[in-house]
Design a protein around this motif. Structure first.
Motif, PDB file in Angstrom:
ATOM      1  N   GLY A   1      -2.421   5.528  13.301  1.00 59.19           N
ATOM      2  CA  GLY A   1      -2.953   6.644  12.501  1.00 59.19           C
ATOM      3  C   GLY A   1      -1.927   7.151  11.492  1.00 59.19           C
ATOM      4  O   GLY A   1      -2.238   7.339  10.308  1.00 59.19           O
ATOM      5  N   ASN A   2      -0.695   7.355  11.946  1.00 59.33           N
ATOM      6  CA  ASN A   2       0.347   7.858  11.039  1.00 59.33           C
ATOM      7  C   ASN A   2       0.573   6.885   9.886  1.00 59.33           C
ATOM      8  O   ASN A   2       0.789   7.295   8.739  1.00 59.33           O
ATOM      9  N   ALA A   3       0.541   5.584  10.186  1.00 59.93           N
ATOM     10  CA  ALA A   3       0.801   4.584   9.143  1.00 59.93           C
ATOM     11  C   ALA A   3      -0.297   4.625   8.081  1.00 59.93           C
ATOM     12  O   ALA A   3      -0.008   4.654   6.879  1.00 59.93           O
ATOM     13  N   LEU A   4      -1.549   4.648   8.529  1.00 62.54           N
ATOM     14  CA  LEU A   4      -2.636   4.587   7.556  1.00 62.54           C
ATOM     15  C   LEU A   4      -2.738   5.892   6.750  1.00 62.54           C
ATOM     16  O   LEU A   4      -3.146   5.871   5.591  1.00 62.54           O
ATOM     17  N   VAL A   5      -2.332   6.996   7.338  1.00 67.44           N
ATOM     18  CA  VAL A   5      -2.288   8.252   6.562  1.00 67.44           C
ATOM     19  C   VAL A   5      -1.084   8.226   5.612  1.00 67.44           C
ATOM     20  O   VAL A   5      -1.188   8.608   4.445  1.00 67.44           O
ATOM     21  N   ALA A   6       0.067   7.749   6.088  1.00 69.71           N
ATOM     22  CA  ALA A   6       1.268   7.725   5.239  1.00 69.71           C
ATOM     23  C   ALA A   6       1.028   6.907   3.967  1.00 69.71           C
ATOM     24  O   ALA A   6       1.519   7.258   2.886  1.00 69.71           O
ATOM     25  N   LEU A   7       0.237   5.833   4.101  1.00 67.59           N
ATOM     26  CA  LEU A   7      -0.003   5.000   2.913  1.00 67.59           C
ATOM     27  C   LEU A   7      -0.760   5.773   1.825  1.00 67.59           C
ATOM     28  O   LEU A   7      -0.652   5.456   0.645  1.00 67.59           O
ATOM     29  N   GLU A   8      -1.537   6.783   2.232  1.00 71.09           N
ATOM     30  CA  GLU A   8      -2.209   7.645   1.245  1.00 71.09           C
ATOM     31  C   GLU A   8      -1.178   8.460   0.470  1.00 71.09           C
ATOM     32  O   GLU A   8      -1.369   8.769  -0.690  1.00 71.09           O
ATOM     33  N   GLU A   9      -0.107   8.832   1.157  1.00 77.18           N
ATOM     34  CA  GLU A   9       0.914   9.658   0.505  1.00 77.18           C
ATOM     35  C   GLU A   9       1.892   8.806  -0.300  1.00 77.18           C
ATOM     36  O   GLU A   9       2.661   9.328  -1.079  1.00 77.18           O
ATOM     37  N   TRP A  10       1.897   7.516  -0.037  1.00 76.96           N
ATOM     38  CA  TRP A  10       2.849   6.597  -0.690  1.00 76.96           C
ATOM     39  C   TRP A  10       2.069   5.448  -1.338  1.00 76.96           C
ATOM     40  O   TRP A  10       2.154   4.295  -0.906  1.00 76.96           O
ATOM     41  N   PRO A  11       1.328   5.772  -2.431  1.00 78.07           N
ATOM     42  CA  PRO A  11       0.440   4.750  -3.013  1.00 78.07           C
ATOM     43  C   PRO A  11       1.190   3.514  -3.513  1.00 78.07           C
ATOM     44  O   PRO A  11       0.653   2.403  -3.432  1.00 78.07           O
ATOM     45  N   ALA A  12       2.420   3.673  -3.995  1.00 77.16           N
ATOM     46  CA  ALA A  12       3.147   2.496  -4.490  1.00 77.16           C
ATOM     47  C   ALA A  12       3.475   1.552  -3.328  1.00 77.16           C
ATOM     48  O   ALA A  12       3.440   0.331  -3.473  1.00 77.16           O
ATOM     49  N   GLN A  13       3.746   2.131  -2.161  1.00 73.99           N
ATOM     50  CA  GLN A  13       4.015   1.296  -0.985  1.00 73.99           C
ATOM     51  C   GLN A  13       2.735   0.603  -0.513  1.00 73.99           C
ATOM     52  O   GLN A  13       2.755  -0.545  -0.088  1.00 73.99           O
ATOM     53  N   LYS A  14       1.628   1.330  -0.630  1.00 68.93           N
ATOM     54  CA  LYS A  14       0.338   0.735  -0.255  1.00 68.93           C
ATOM     55  C   LYS A  14       0.048  -0.453  -1.185  1.00 68.93           C
ATOM     56  O   LYS A  14      -0.325  -1.536  -0.727  1.00 68.93           O
ATOM     57  N   ALA A  15       0.267  -0.241  -2.492  1.00 68.80           N
ATOM     58  CA  ALA A  15       0.001  -1.307  -3.464  1.00 68.80           C
ATOM     59  C   ALA A  15       0.923  -2.502  -3.187  1.00 68.80           C
ATOM     60  O   ALA A  15       0.490  -3.658  -3.241  1.00 68.80           O
ATOM     61  N   TRP A  16       2.167  -2.214  -2.830  1.00 64.44           N
ATOM     62  CA  TRP A  16       3.143  -3.285  -2.548  1.00 64.44           C
ATOM     63  C   TRP A  16       2.658  -4.138  -1.360  1.00 64.44           C
ATOM     64  O   TRP A  16       2.666  -5.364  -1.415  1.00 64.44           O
ATOM     65  N   LEU A  17       2.215  -3.446  -0.338  1.00 64.74           N
ATOM     66  CA  LEU A  17       1.762  -4.151   0.867  1.00 64.74           C
ATOM     67  C   LEU A  17       0.498  -4.965   0.573  1.00 64.74           C
ATOM     68  O   LEU A  17       0.379  -6.126   0.974  1.00 64.74           O
ATOM     69  N   LEU A  18      -0.426  -4.345  -0.168  1.00 65.93           N
ATOM     70  CA  LEU A  18      -1.675  -5.036  -0.492  1.00 65.93           C
ATOM     71  C   LEU A  18      -1.412  -6.288  -1.313  1.00 65.93           C
ATOM     72  O   LEU A  18      -2.045  -7.330  -1.104  1.00 65.93           O
ATOM     73  N   GLU A  19      -0.463  -6.174  -2.216  1.00 62.39           N
ATOM     74  CA  GLU A  19      -0.122  -7.334  -3.046  1.00 62.39           C
ATOM     75  C   GLU A  19       0.375  -8.486  -2.168  1.00 62.39           C
ATOM     76  O   GLU A  19       0.036  -9.636  -2.384  1.00 62.39           O
ATOM     77  N   ARG A  20       1.181  -8.147  -1.169  1.00 61.29           N
ATOM     78  CA  ARG A  20       1.698  -9.192  -0.277  1.00 61.29           C
ATOM     79  C   ARG A  20       0.592  -9.791   0.600  1.00 61.29           C
ATOM     80  O   ARG A  20       0.634 -10.961   0.936  1.00 61.29           O
TER      81      ARG A  20
END
Ligand code: HEM
Length: 424
Positions: free
Chosen positions: A265-284
């Motif tokens: 839960g914390n991870a999936l919420v944190a990705l909302e607060e850190w969109p560049a990190q979310k985009a980085w992960l999605l790209e990978r």
């Protein structure tokens, strides 16, 4: 949507730090405790609290305490007897579980558990876990969204730990509520209702387990995979007493629940607060993830989520003799709180500690503790985190929270109770 982790001014952080009392924490602390922990780390890293205990916030000091299990006991009888009352179910439970004991009981129980949590046994759990996660994602896709905690994060550990102890599916429904109530009773301050619920939950859980253990004694499962059969059979002629067996089953069932729910839960919420990190992960991940090739990258990401928002933020020890930590003399009997959450943001150990960096190297976080009590389920927790977070993102790359998530409001276990989201 209001900010998920509101900022706190340095003045306010210093003000809370100056009067910090774990029994009376203000709402803005629960929303974002990290500036308060930073203020403590900078000014009083070994801080004596109003109740006389010591609160530690530096990474190096926590490691020193974890390392010295002879000077710093995990046995909680002294602390918990006045907290829960001598004849209470909560006292018997918490003082019999391996995590709150020193050797030799700790060593005996840990060896039995670890024997069933080998690399091979954990790998064997992966296909079933993937099926479970994909099934949950199908349900969410059909609804177009749901609640990150209720519909996803909390639904995974209950099944995984249920399988570990061979709890029949039909019996799993009450496990989460029992677990929340029993671990909730470890909070620094307890209301009479929380205490009563904790005691009732231990009693009900014991009642249930007595039946399950009796059945397993009659029909044992494969001890290579079934922790309960292993605990019942013992090793080298050494067996656990009935009380030790039942209470440690409760502990294992609890240990892997809320902590893992909160990791996901914390991870999936944190990705909302850190969109560049979310985009980085999605790209990978790409459009067709090669899960085997992605395993190392996702393991690093999971460890960063654990460092950044540790699901278990506080640990405890008792000094059995006078000793020194971080240059401060502690008397014999001193109670020590190890602030894992603060150590995991210590700039002396981590560069840019307040930044979520999913490619972080040398991440020596303490989210699983350290030393002889280091989490026995850490490989399982990492596997659950990797599969759940990776597959959720791959399926719903555009997921977003539809309202501000609700925090659990606890100092020890950090996570959300609700986090409604839509998939597009
Ligand atoms: C993200 C998930 C998890 C986190 C953050 C976590 C955290 C921790 C921490 C900090 C400790 C050490 C406590 C201390 O030293 O006082 C611990 C111990 C333990 N954990 Fe976990 N845990 C997680 C998942 C699990 C799972 C899935 C299991 C299930 C098998 C598990 C079983 C245990 C056991 C049996 C211990 C006691 C070990 C001992 O005393 O030797 N944990 N955990």
């Amino acid at each position: 949507m209001p900010s998920i982790t509101p900022a706190m001014t340095p003045e306010r952080a210093r003000e809370i730090a100056a009067g910090l009392d774990l029994r009376a924490l203000p709402a803005d602390f629960y929303a974002n405790p990290y500036p308060v922990y930073a203020a403590l780390r900078e000014t009083q890293p070994v801080r004596q609290m109003p109740d006389g205990s010591y609160f530690l916030t530096r990474h190096a000091d926590l490691v020193a305490v974890y390392r010295d299990a002879q000077a710093f006991s995990s046995d909680k009888k002294v602390e918990f007897t006045p907290k829960y009352g001598a004849a209470s179910a909560l006292l018997e439970h918490h003082t019999t579980s391996l995590v709150f004991n020193d050797p030799p009981l700790h060593t005996r129980v840990r060896k039995l558990i670890m024997g069933a949590l080998t690399r091979r046994a954990i790998s064997a759990m992966e296909p079933g876990l993937i099926m479970l996660v994909e099934g949950l994602l199908d349900g969410i896709e059909a609804k177009g969204g749901g609640d990150l905690i209720e519909d996803f994060a909390s639904a995974i550990p209950v099944e995984v730990i249920g399988n570990l102890l061979g709890v029949p599916h039909a019996d799993r429904e009450p496990l989460r509520a029992w677990s929340l109530a029993i671990l909730g009773a470890l909070e620094p301050k307890l209301t009479p209702e929380q205490e009563a619920l904790g005691n009732r939950s231990v009693t009900e859980f014991l009642g249930y387990l007595r039946g399950l253990v009796a059945e397993r004694r009659q029909v044992p499962l494969d001890p290579e995979h079934d922790v309960l059969t292993r605990l019942i059979e013992g090793e080298n002629g050494e067996q656990l007493s009935e009380v030790e067996l039942l209470q440690n089953c409760i502990f294992i069932l609890n240990a892997g629940h809320e902590t893992t729910t909160n990791l996901i839960g914390n991870a999936l919420v944190a990705l909302e607060e850190w969109p560049a990190q979310k985009a980085w992960l999605l790209e990978r991940l790409g459009p067709r993830p090669d899960w085997d090739a992605l395993e190392p990258l996702l393991t690093v990401a999971v460890d960063e989520f654990l460092r950044f928002e540790s699901s278990n933020q506080l640990g405890n020890r008792r000094a059995v003799r006078a000793c020194e930590v971080g240059g401060v003399a502690l008397p014999e009997g001193a109670l020590v709180t190890l602030c894992i959450a603060a150590a995991n943001r210590d700039p002396a150990q981590f560069s840019t500690p307040d930044v979520l960096d999913l490619a972080r190297v040398n991440n020596r976080h303490l989210a699983f503790g350290f030393g002889i009590h280091q989490c026995a389920g850490l490989s399982l927790a990492r596997l659950e985190g990797r599969v759940a977070i990776g597959r959720f993102l791959a399926r719903f790359p555009r997921y977003r929270l539809t309202e501000a998530p609700t925090r659990g409001g606890r100092a020890r276990f950090r996570g959300f109770l609700k986090a409604p989201f839509s998939v597009a």
